[in-house]
Design an enzyme around this catalytic site. Structure first.
Site, PDB file in Angstrom:
ATOM      1  CE  LYS A  14      12.289 -28.861 -37.415  1.00 25.31           C
ATOM      2  NZ  LYS A  14      10.992 -27.999 -37.575  1.00 25.31           N
ATOM      3  NE  ARG A  89      15.810 -24.472 -34.531  1.00 25.55           N
ATOM      4  CZ  ARG A  89      14.627 -25.137 -34.388  1.00 25.55           C
ATOM      5  NH1 ARG A  89      15.102 -26.562 -34.085  1.00 25.55           N
ATOM      6  NH2 ARG A  89      13.710 -24.971 -34.337  1.00 25.55           N
ATOM      7  NE  ARG A 128       2.941 -27.683 -32.266  1.00 25.54           N
ATOM      8  CZ  ARG A 128       4.254 -27.827 -32.666  1.00 25.54           C
ATOM      9  NH1 ARG A 128       4.862 -28.796 -33.135  1.00 25.54           N
ATOM     10  NH2 ARG A 128       4.912 -26.503 -32.585  1.00 25.54           N
ATOM     11  NE  ARG A 134       6.690 -26.607 -29.329  1.00 24.58           N
ATOM     12  CZ  ARG A 134       7.406 -27.017 -30.350  1.00 24.58           C
ATOM     13  NH1 ARG A 134       7.405 -28.161 -30.672  1.00 24.58           N
ATOM     14  NH2 ARG A 134       8.078 -25.963 -30.815  1.00 24.58           N
ATOM     15  NE  ARG A 146       8.320 -21.858 -33.006  1.00 25.22           N
ATOM     16  CZ  ARG A 146       7.275 -22.524 -32.555  1.00 25.22           C
ATOM     17  NH1 ARG A 146       6.215 -22.014 -32.212  1.00 25.22           N
ATOM     18  NH2 ARG A 146       7.054 -23.921 -33.253  1.00 25.22           N
TER      19      ARG A 146
END
Ligand code: AP5
Ligand code: MG
Length: 191
Positions: A14, A89, A128, A134, A146
């Site tokens: 996204k 969401r 990532r 993160r 998640r």
């Protein structure tokens, strides 16, 4: 003004695609995740509250998110369009977005749904985790949560948008630029 929602699971791409769309079409990129990480980094009251949810991979409460988006929209000036990334969401967020837009005589033109299988999502986020810092990528249990929260609370809202024929499913696997071409064609086609 064209309003696009980019929809998909954590790791679907996204953010990656929304940035490119914003650049090419001169749209405003509204990422609730980026906004929240900014609040966390600045240790604001909102950030301190949101952090507890984000670090567990849970959703931040709707009222916090809706107020944040409402403020951002009210401050927008002369934008060609908006690309929403990571918002809405929940069904409550989706309904609130519709009324916020309606109040400004706007409506969503398209929901671009990036379809990516779960093992690819996990591999991307593991990768990532090694590159970016993160917190919610660092532990596999948080990444998995998640995805679980997405499946339970977010994926079902696609039905809400399907009712209005707004959803375009896009294969989100492949080269970043090929996926971007698929998306761009869709946005251009509507012009
Ligand atoms: P948010 O920041 O929205 O995170 P997310 O949904 O978990 O999604 P990601 O940002 O991880 O994935 P993405 O789809 O953007 O993929 P990306 O392009 O980065 O939310 C974080 C947290 O904030 C939530 O858990 C929640 O707590 C809170 N929150 C945020 N919004 C909220 C809301 N509306 N309501 C309630 N709570 C909210 O790509 C992932 C990786 O893959 C990158 O490294 C990228 O380089 C790579 N990649 C991308 N495309 C490709 C490709 N085609 N091939 C190979 N690699 C690729
Ligand atoms: Mg993102």
């Amino acid at each position: 003004m064209k309003i696009i929602v980019i929809f998909g699971a954590p790791g679907a791409g996204k953010g990656t695609q929304a940035k490119k769309i914003a650049e090419k079409f001169n749209f405003t990129h509204i990422s609730t995740g980026d906004m929240l990480r900014n609040e966390v980094a600045n240790k604001t009251e909102l950030g301190l509250k949101a952090k507890k949810y984000m670090n567990k991979g849970e959703l931040v409460p709707d009222n916090v998110i809706i107020a944040m988006v409402e403020k951002t929209i009210s401050e927008l000036k002369n934008s060609q369009g908006i690309i929403f990334d990571g918002f809405p969401r929940t069904l409550t967020q989706a309904q609130n977005l519709d009324s916020m837009l309606n109040n400004n005589k706007l409506k969503i033109s398209n929901v671009l749904y990036l379809d990516v299988p779960e093992n690819t999502l996990i591999n991307r986020l593991k990768k990532r985790a090694e590159i970016e810092n993160r917190k919610d990528d660092a532990q596999i249990s948080v990444v998995e949560n998640r995805i679980k929260v997405y499946n339970k609370k977010t994926a079902p809202i696609i039905e809400y948008y399907n009712k209005n024929n707004k959803v375009t499913k896009i294969n989100g696997v492949g080269e970043i630029n090929s996926i971007f071409d698929r998306i761009s064609n869709k946005i251009n086609f509507e012009n």
